[in-house]
Design an enzyme around this catalytic site. Sequence first.
Site, PDB file in Angstrom:
ATOM      1  N   SER A  27     -14.669  40.758 -23.384  1.00  0.00           N
ATOM      2  CA  SER A  27     -15.077  41.229 -24.707  1.00  0.00           C
ATOM      3  C   SER A  27     -16.433  41.929 -24.645  1.00  0.00           C
ATOM      4  O   SER A  27     -16.569  42.925 -23.951  1.00  0.00           O
ATOM      5  CB  SER A  27     -15.072  40.045 -25.680  1.00  0.00           C
ATOM      6  OG  SER A  27     -15.171  40.474 -27.012  1.00  0.00           O
ATOM      7  N   ASP A 127      -3.626  40.598 -28.262  1.00  0.00           N
ATOM      8  CA  ASP A 127      -5.051  40.668 -28.599  1.00  0.00           C
ATOM      9  C   ASP A 127      -5.236  41.460 -29.885  1.00  0.00           C
ATOM     10  O   ASP A 127      -4.951  42.662 -29.933  1.00  0.00           O
ATOM     11  CB  ASP A 127      -5.825  41.328 -27.459  1.00  0.00           C
ATOM     12  CG  ASP A 127      -7.333  41.187 -27.602  1.00  0.00           C
ATOM     13  OD1 ASP A 127      -7.826  41.108 -28.739  1.00  0.00           O
ATOM     14  OD2 ASP A 127      -8.020  41.172 -26.565  1.00  0.00           O
ATOM     15  N   HIS A 162      -7.069  37.309 -27.462  1.00  0.00           N
ATOM     16  CA  HIS A 162      -8.386  37.735 -26.999  1.00  0.00           C
ATOM     17  C   HIS A 162      -9.027  36.576 -26.250  1.00  0.00           C
ATOM     18  O   HIS A 162      -9.510  35.617 -26.869  1.00  0.00           O
ATOM     19  CB  HIS A 162      -9.227  38.134 -28.216  1.00  0.00           C
ATOM     20  CG  HIS A 162     -10.523  38.791 -27.859  1.00  0.00           C
ATOM     21  ND1 HIS A 162     -10.583  40.051 -27.323  1.00  0.00           N
ATOM     22  CD2 HIS A 162     -11.811  38.370 -27.970  1.00  0.00           C
ATOM     23  CE1 HIS A 162     -11.842  40.391 -27.124  1.00  0.00           C
ATOM     24  NE2 HIS A 162     -12.607  39.374 -27.501  1.00  0.00           N
TER      25      HIS A 162
END
Length: 355
Positions: A27, A127, A162
């Site tokens: 991320s 995600d 995610h």
Amino acid sequence: MANTSSDVVQLGEYKVEKGKSSVSGLSSGAFMTVQLHLAHSASFAGAGVVAGGPYRGVETFRGAAPLAEDAYELNALQLCMAPLLPELAPDARRSLQLAQEAEQAGKIDPLSNLRDNRVYIFTGSKDSVVQSSVVAQTRELYRLLGLSDANLSYHDNVPAGHSLITDNPEDSELDLNQPPYLNNGGFMQSHRILNHVYPGLNPPAERLSGRLLRFDQSEFLNGQQACASMGKFGYAYVPRAVEEGAPARIHIALHGCKQGYSYVDFNFGREDIANQPPYGNRYVTTTGYNDLADSNNIIVLYPQACGSDDDQAQNPDGCWDWWGYTSDEPDNPDYYSRNAVQIRAIHAMLTRLGG
């Protein structure tokens, strides 16, 4: 378990192979991985990008807001994470142009250093935080930079949310999109990253031999602690053989938002200590990097971002800076170059270790 202590030590220097270091992240750590990789390409042999977009992606659409600093933040939250249409994702060709401009200005290392690097890129098909259309542009950027398909390992068919994926039963279900962003998919993604960057590694150690060190990060911030949004402490795992003088490589592992050891929620600009999430240093101790590093003489460096929400840095989720919140020039933020406060600090840590 690694040997740990409550001591705060100063990072030492080891017998490190120059130019053989690597970096990976999830991320915001993945966005920072791309920035660090390009800024200091002479130091690296490869990278791992899990749910991260292309270099300087927030500058794709300067017209997103009347003020440039607002445009960067809006692009970060929208086009660089969840564009309404795939065509609106940050464009790799624009990213390449911006990288070339930074290279010509002497702000980053020569891009030609990257051609023989090995890069692992992953996007979970479930995600909903950083969508696959964004991550696909990261793969295209590295292709444009001259990496061969053999050196690019791209994965977009795992139904993961995610997260950095582990095989820990304690971690979240694979398809979830929620903190602490560590999901159980039955494999250690850190191992796949390291095995791609460094082909031919030994199997992971069954028992750790080395030490997990805690060090003071402020030493590397040149008095810019207020705007850096970095935690007081960072961590490094050093295998015993490396401490005894064996040649080593270094891998930098960058956590994502809400994953630093000191992360807390913010309410109206104040730390909500009473409701601190119990994430601790799980990214440092449970993601599998240390197990594979131990049996292959790899030092793992874990720099730490922290949350802040004041007039110095607005970063309540403890993200790495990939849109400009650390810059004192909001109209022209320098978050992507060798001189950016976080990149400079992390590279100084790498240099201290010998890389």
